[in-house]
Design an enzyme around this catalytic site. Structure first.
Site, PDB file in Angstrom:
ATOM      1  N   GLU A 160      99.975  22.209  69.163  1.00  0.00           N
ATOM      2  CA  GLU A 160      99.749  21.952  67.738  1.00  0.00           C
ATOM      3  C   GLU A 160     100.484  22.884  66.765  1.00  0.00           C
ATOM      4  O   GLU A 160      99.895  23.389  65.815  1.00  0.00           O
ATOM      5  CB  GLU A 160      98.237  21.970  67.454  1.00  0.00           C
ATOM      6  CG  GLU A 160      97.502  20.949  68.311  1.00  0.00           C
ATOM      7  CD  GLU A 160      95.989  20.871  68.063  1.00  0.00           C
ATOM      8  OE1 GLU A 160      95.444  21.783  67.430  1.00  0.00           O
ATOM      9  OE2 GLU A 160      95.378  19.891  68.506  1.00  0.00           O
ATOM     10  N   GLU A 266      95.399  13.550  75.950  1.00  0.00           N
ATOM     11  CA  GLU A 266      93.974  13.648  75.582  1.00  0.00           C
ATOM     12  C   GLU A 266      93.463  12.293  75.084  1.00  0.00           C
ATOM     13  O   GLU A 266      92.842  12.185  74.022  1.00  0.00           O
ATOM     14  CB  GLU A 266      93.791  14.710  74.485  1.00  0.00           C
ATOM     15  CG  GLU A 266      94.384  16.064  74.842  1.00  0.00           C
ATOM     16  CD  GLU A 266      94.184  17.150  73.792  1.00  0.00           C
ATOM     17  OE1 GLU A 266      93.398  16.956  72.847  1.00  0.00           O
ATOM     18  OE2 GLU A 266      94.830  18.207  73.926  1.00  0.00           O
TER      19      GLU A 266
HETATM   20  C1  GLA Z   1      92.569  19.332  70.564  1.00  0.00           C
HETATM   21  C2  GLA Z   1      92.795  20.348  71.685  1.00  0.00           C
HETATM   22  C3  GLA Z   1      91.840  20.151  72.819  1.00  0.00           C
HETATM   23  C4  GLA Z   1      90.446  19.845  72.365  1.00  0.00           C
HETATM   24  C5  GLA Z   1      90.476  18.650  71.454  1.00  0.00           C
HETATM   25  C6  GLA Z   1      89.109  18.238  71.011  1.00  0.00           C
HETATM   26  O1  GLA Z   1      93.184  18.152  70.740  1.00  0.00           O
HETATM   27  O2  GLA Z   1      94.098  20.331  72.178  1.00  0.00           O
HETATM   28  O3  GLA Z   1      91.818  21.318  73.580  1.00  0.00           O
HETATM   29  O4  GLA Z   1      89.910  20.964  71.729  1.00  0.00           O
HETATM   30  O5  GLA Z   1      91.235  19.018  70.332  1.00  0.00           O
HETATM   31  O6  GLA Z   1      88.091  18.489  71.868  1.00  0.00           O
END
Ligand code: GLA
Length: 371
Positions: A160, A266
């Site tokens: 990020e 994710e």
């Molecule tokens: C972000 C992070 C993850 C997690 C998600 C939400 O995407 O990369 O590690 O914390 O948020 O749970």
């Protein structure tokens, strides 16, 4: 006395060695089987998975790869300078090895100030300078990656770092001190510590045009400098009826053209769209915080649309399986999803398995898309 326990020792010796995964744990129709030869199928799970015996059956039946939710993040591993805490991460990696699961280490640098332990940025009363910051980063990465060398297949090296607004990079202690160079250095340190691990830059919304441009600029910069970046992670936290299919496919093609792999890192599809939470300075938050429409169950019509949208995603992933190294869901089943609490409390249904770990229509849809 039970007769069956009087088996001569010699017979036991002849019993073939069984793999850690039994036939029951590997049903004929499963995500991991259907994706064989295409990409790994992973899941983000609780750090304490070794103790959560009730989760093992679903996990081992369906997934071939695990990402710990929190225990490898900087705030857990080195909350204070030099105070290393690997207890949970060690247990997680041991559990995965016992069950023949690949591990994704997540994450070495989280380029947000509220996710970076404050000590990284301090030098006594002053702000740490570039050299000190990079030296701390090197020690952090070296120590963590070396500890798990050969046992962690892929690392989210930087998480990020791209800005959501007009800037290229998110403003943080990292970008202020080093510009994009901190990203390059993080990959170099990780590669030196484990030359065989697949190294990933991970972000959200990086398939949407504004951020995608920055993502491409970053990958180009790193590739031109021969920085060992191997893949880009699209987090894939989508919302029902707003999944950006076209942009996802274009992004996969563009990244492939730059010579990197893609991981979907994710994945989930929120059935209670959350975008308005951030709209117009947060003025809908009061109203939204009371919105909990599916607390007694998710209507079949929503489940059907969710299934179709998951299937469309997996058709795209399948078409580009030569670029995609892994698709990871974020959490094992609906009851464990972070979207039950973020950004407000509600009963959510974003995954392929319901609160009892039973398949939802989306599972069948994904399996058909893969087969
Ligand atoms: C972000 C992070 C993850 C997690 C998600 C939400 O995407 O990369 O590690 O914390 O948020 O749970």
């Amino acid at each position: 006395m039970n007769r069956s326990i009087r088996i001569p020792i010699i017979c036991l010796a002849l019993v073939p060695v069984v793999s850690a995964r039994s036939a029951e744990q590997m049903p004929e129709k499963s995500l991991r089987r259907s994706a064989e030869g295409l990409f790994d199928i992973g899941v983000g799970i609780a750090d304490s998975i070794a103790d959560r015996v009730g989760d093992h059956r679903l996990l081992l039946a369906q997934f071939s790869c695990v990402t710990p939710e929190n225990c490898m993040k900087p705030a857990k591993i080195q909350a204070e300078e030099g105070k290393w805490d690997f207890a949970q991460a060690d247990r997680f990696v041991d559990f995965a090895a016992t069950h023949d699961l690949k591990v994704v280490g997540h994450c070495l640098v989280w380029a947000k100030d509220d996710r970076t332990p404050a000590w990284f940025y301090r030098d006594g009363e002053k702000t740490a300078g570039r050299e000190l910051l990079l030296d701390r980063m090197r020690r952090h990465i070296e120590n963590e990656v070396t500890r798990f060398r050969g046992r962690i297949a892929m690392w989210d090296v930087v998480n990020e770092a791209l800005d959501d607004g007009d800037e290229y990079l998110r403003v943080s202690g990292w970008s202020r001190a080093c510009g994009e160079d901190f990203i390059a250095r993080a990959f170099e340190f990780a590669h030196a510590a484990d030359p065989n691990a697949l190294l990933i830059y991970n972000d959200y919304n990086n398939e949407l045009p504004a951020k995608r441009e920055k993502q491409i600029r970053l990958v180009r910069y790193l590739r031109e400098k021969n920085v060992p970046i191997h893949a880009v992670g699209l987090q894939g936290h989508y919302e029902i009826d707003r999944v950006p299919f076209k942009e996802i496919e274009e992004t996969i093609v563009a990244l492939s053209g730059l010579g990197v792999k893609v991981v979907i890192s994710e994945l989930d599809i929120d059935v209670i769209p959350r975008g308005r939470w951030w709209a117009e300075g947060g003025k809908f938050r009061e109203e939204l915080s009371r919105l909990d429409p599916y607390r007694d169950g998710c209507p079949p019509e929503i489940l059907r649309r969710q299934a179709e949208q998951y299937a469309e995603l997996f058709r795209i992933f399948r078409r580009h399986s030569d670029t995609i190294a892994r698709v990871t869901f974020w959490d094992l089943h609906d009851g464990q999803s972070w979207l039950n609490d973020f950004p407000w409390k509600r009963v959510n249904h974003p995954l392929l398995f319901d609160r009892q770990g039973q398949p939802k229509p989306a599972l069948e849809a994904v399996l058909s898309a893969l087969n």
